[in-house]
Design a protein around this motif. Structure first.
Motif, PDB file in Angstrom:
ATOM      1  N   GLY A 123       0.832  -1.199   0.000  1.00 40.96           N
ATOM      2  CA  GLY A 123       0.000   0.000   0.000  1.00 40.96           C
ATOM      3  C   GLY A 123       0.868   1.250   0.000  1.00 40.96           C
ATOM      4  N   ASN A 124       0.218   2.403  -0.025  1.00 37.06           N
ATOM      5  CA  ASN A 124       0.951   3.664   0.007  1.00 37.06           C
ATOM      6  C   ASN A 124       1.583   3.875   1.384  1.00 37.06           C
ATOM      7  OD1 ASN A 124      -0.001   4.080  -2.583  1.00 37.06           O
ATOM      8  ND2 ASN A 124      -1.667   5.428  -1.928  1.00 37.06           N
ATOM      9  N   VAL A 125       2.736   4.521   1.394  1.00 31.72           N
ATOM     10  CA  VAL A 125       3.442   4.805   2.645  1.00 31.72           C
ATOM     11  C   VAL A 125       3.771   6.295   2.685  1.00 31.72           C
ATOM     12  CG1 VAL A 125       5.491   4.330   4.041  1.00 31.72           C
ATOM     13  CG2 VAL A 125       4.454   2.483   2.699  1.00 31.72           C
ATOM     14  N   ASN A 126       3.416   6.944   3.789  1.00 32.78           N
ATOM     15  CA  ASN A 126       3.674   8.375   3.932  1.00 32.78           C
ATOM     16  C   ASN A 126       5.127   8.640   4.307  1.00 32.78           C
ATOM     17  OD1 ASN A 126       0.964   9.120   3.433  1.00 32.78           O
ATOM     18  ND2 ASN A 126       0.428   8.715   5.578  1.00 32.78           N
ATOM     19  N   PRO A 127       5.654   9.799   3.944  1.00 28.26           N
ATOM     20  CA  PRO A 127       7.026  10.140   4.334  1.00 28.26           C
ATOM     21  C   PRO A 127       7.170  10.121   5.856  1.00 28.26           C
ATOM     22  CG  PRO A 127       6.166  11.714   2.736  1.00 28.26           C
ATOM     23  CD  PRO A 127       5.010  10.865   3.168  1.00 28.26           C
ATOM     24  N   GLY A 128       8.264   9.562   6.338  1.00 25.88           N
ATOM     25  CA  GLY A 128       8.509   9.508   7.771  1.00 25.88           C
ATOM     26  C   GLY A 128       7.908   8.306   8.471  1.00 25.88           C
ATOM     27  N   ALA A 129       7.084   7.517   7.765  1.00 29.88           N
ATOM     28  CA  ALA A 129       6.478   6.335   8.382  1.00 29.88           C
ATOM     29  C   ALA A 129       7.527   5.247   8.577  1.00 29.88           C
ATOM     30  CB  ALA A 129       5.332   5.817   7.518  1.00 29.88           C
ATOM     31  N   GLN A 156      16.045  -6.092   6.092  1.00 29.36           N
ATOM     32  CA  GLN A 156      16.843  -4.958   5.630  1.00 29.36           C
ATOM     33  C   GLN A 156      16.078  -3.642   5.697  1.00 29.36           C
ATOM     34  OE1 GLN A 156      17.687  -6.657   1.730  1.00 29.36           O
ATOM     35  NE2 GLN A 156      19.825  -6.996   2.309  1.00 29.36           N
ATOM     36  N   PHE A 157      14.739  -3.696   5.585  1.00 29.52           N
ATOM     37  CA  PHE A 157      13.965  -2.446   5.614  1.00 29.52           C
ATOM     38  C   PHE A 157      13.085  -2.301   6.847  1.00 29.52           C
ATOM     39  CE2 PHE A 157      11.353  -5.405   3.062  1.00 29.52           C
ATOM     40  CZ  PHE A 157      10.149  -5.360   3.746  1.00 29.52           C
ATOM     41  N   THR A 158      12.905  -3.378   7.610  1.00 33.41           N
ATOM     42  CA  THR A 158      12.095  -3.290   8.824  1.00 33.41           C
ATOM     43  C   THR A 158      12.724  -2.306   9.817  1.00 33.41           C
ATOM     44  OG1 THR A 158      11.299  -5.560   8.588  1.00 33.41           O
ATOM     45  CG2 THR A 158      11.167  -4.581  10.781  1.00 33.41           C
ATOM     46  N   GLY A 159      11.927  -1.358  10.289  1.00 32.81           N
ATOM     47  CA  GLY A 159      12.419  -0.353  11.224  1.00 32.81           C
ATOM     48  C   GLY A 159      12.997   0.876  10.551  1.00 32.81           C
ATOM     49  N   GLN A 160      13.135   0.829   9.222  1.00 31.66           N
ATOM     50  CA  GLN A 160      13.626   1.993   8.485  1.00 31.66           C
ATOM     51  C   GLN A 160      12.478   2.979   8.257  1.00 31.66           C
ATOM     52  OE1 GLN A 160      17.156   2.217   7.135  1.00 31.66           O
ATOM     53  NE2 GLN A 160      17.117   0.887   8.918  1.00 31.66           N
ATOM     54  N   ILE A 161      12.813   4.213   7.939  1.00 28.23           N
ATOM     55  CA  ILE A 161      11.819   5.270   7.756  1.00 28.23           C
ATOM     56  C   ILE A 161      11.715   5.642   6.280  1.00 28.23           C
ATOM     57  CG2 ILE A 161      11.283   7.691   8.291  1.00 28.23           C
ATOM     58  CD1 ILE A 161      12.679   7.284  10.953  1.00 28.23           C
ATOM     59  N   ALA A 162      10.483   5.798   5.799  1.00 25.80           N
ATOM     60  CA  ALA A 162      10.277   6.200   4.405  1.00 25.80           C
ATOM     61  C   ALA A 162      10.855   7.592   4.181  1.00 25.80           C
ATOM     62  CB  ALA A 162       8.790   6.182   4.060  1.00 25.80           C
ATOM     63  N   PRO A 180      16.393   5.399  11.239  1.00 26.70           N
ATOM     64  CA  PRO A 180      15.758   6.282  12.221  1.00 26.70           C
ATOM     65  C   PRO A 180      16.809   7.052  13.009  1.00 26.70           C
ATOM     66  CG  PRO A 180      15.726   4.003  12.976  1.00 26.70           C
ATOM     67  CD  PRO A 180      16.210   3.967  11.567  1.00 26.70           C
ATOM     68  N   ALA A 181      16.453   8.234  13.453  1.00 26.58           N
ATOM     69  CA  ALA A 181      17.382   9.074  14.218  1.00 26.58           C
ATOM     70  C   ALA A 181      17.608   8.464  15.595  1.00 26.58           C
ATOM     71  CB  ALA A 181      16.825  10.480  14.344  1.00 26.58           C
ATOM     72  N   LEU A 182      18.877   8.384  15.991  1.00 28.00           N
ATOM     73  CA  LEU A 182      19.234   7.889  17.328  1.00 28.00           C
ATOM     74  C   LEU A 182      19.367   9.024  18.326  1.00 28.00           C
ATOM     75  CD1 LEU A 182      21.873   5.199  16.265  1.00 28.00           C
ATOM     76  CD2 LEU A 182      19.479   4.839  16.908  1.00 28.00           C
ATOM     77  N   PHE A 183      19.605  10.225  17.829  1.00 24.79           N
ATOM     78  CA  PHE A 183      19.633  11.405  18.699  1.00 24.79           C
ATOM     79  C   PHE A 183      19.380  12.638  17.846  1.00 24.79           C
ATOM     80  CE2 PHE A 183      24.071  10.274  17.686  1.00 24.79           C
ATOM     81  CZ  PHE A 183      24.473  11.395  16.988  1.00 24.79           C
ATOM     82  N   GLN A 184      19.001  13.721  18.525  1.00 24.22           N
ATOM     83  CA  GLN A 184      18.703  14.977  17.853  1.00 24.22           C
ATOM     84  C   GLN A 184      19.816  15.981  18.100  1.00 24.22           C
ATOM     85  OE1 GLN A 184      15.986  15.268  15.900  1.00 24.22           O
ATOM     86  NE2 GLN A 184      15.398  13.163  16.439  1.00 24.22           N
ATOM     87  N   ALA A 185      19.785  17.075  17.345  1.00 22.33           N
ATOM     88  CA  ALA A 185      20.765  18.143  17.550  1.00 22.33           C
ATOM     89  C   ALA A 185      20.672  18.660  18.978  1.00 22.33           C
ATOM     90  CB  ALA A 185      20.514  19.275  16.556  1.00 22.33           C
TER      91      ALA A 185
END
Length: 240
Positions: A123-129, A156-162, A180-185
């Motif tokens: 199905g369709n996947v939104n950005p950031g999903a 390979q793609f499980t847990g990755q972000i669109a 996915p981001a592990l930490f922010q600025a």
């Protein structure tokens, strides 16, 4: 209205026949070039298998030369892959005359399809999903339809972000997702540096968002800014 005399018709007829014969010869010459190109590509791909450990089913299609070309006869035509190109996806093959009254060099369009295992979005996947294994199903896909590598395992793609909006039916490729981001600025992170027989660790403030495999800049206590690679656990590894 009087008809043209036979004396006039004969040259006209001869000229017409000559033109028809020339066109037929040109068509035959182009057909020969297309067949030669197809055989050369098939032989080249057979000697240099693509896909690595994963067997791929190849389909090669050779297009037509530019209809405006008028190539001189040639006793030997040499096919070659132009610099910066490869026999993959939509590409082109060079053909050059190396033995003829006129040396020429032309290009013919080629499409190489390479079918192999992959995963197609249900199905369709939104950005950031965040993607999970249930978002896609196994299918045979054309690896050569894009330069980005195809995912061959759901792990390979499980847990990755669109990385962008994805459409149902698309074959999942590495360029479509990001870690996915592990930490922010602004977050406090741990830096490690290893050399021959020693290891140094310190702390610092991340100057940007960090995901596994990315390069991030970190400001340490003395104000110096150091770049390093983010590891899976969020540690930043600094090369020495």
């Amino acid at each position: 209205m009087s008809l043209p005399s036979r004396s006039i018709l004969s040259p006209l007829l001869a000229a017409g026949l000559a033109l028809a014969a020339g066109a037929a010869c040109a068509q035959q010459a182009e057909a020969d070039l297309v067949r030669m190109s197809q055989k050369w590509i098939d032989d080249t791909l057979a000697r240099q298998p693509v896909g690595g450990p994963v067997p791929l089913r190849l389909e090669v299609g050779v297009g037509a030369l530019d209809s405006r070309l008028q190539l001189a006869p040639c006793r030997h035509v040499e096919p070659y892959v132009p610099a910066g190109s490869r026999l993959w996806g939509r590409t082109r093959l060079g053909l050059r005359c190396t033995d003829g009254p006129v040396r020429w060099n032309v290009f013919i369009p080629v499409t190489v399809k390479a079918f192999g295992p992959g995963w197609v979005l249900n199905g369709n996947v939104n950005p950031g999903a965040v993607l999970n294994a249930g978002d896609a199903s196994p299918a045979e896909v054309d690896w050569a339809a894009d330069n980005a590598a195809v995912f061959t395992d759901p792990g390979q793609f499980t847990g990755q972000i669109a990385a962008r909006a994805l459409q149902a039916g698309q074959a999942l490729r590495h360029a479509m997702v990001k870690a996915p981001a592990l930490f922010q600025a602004g977050a406090q992170v741990r830096l490690v540096a290893q050399g021959g027989g020693f290891s140094v660790a310190t702390g610092g403030q991340a100057m940007g968002t960090g995901a596994a495999g990315q390069t991030v800049r970190v400001r340490i206590d003395n104000g110096r800014i150091i770049s390093g690679t983010v590891l899976e656990d969020g540690t930043v590894q600094v090369a020495i």
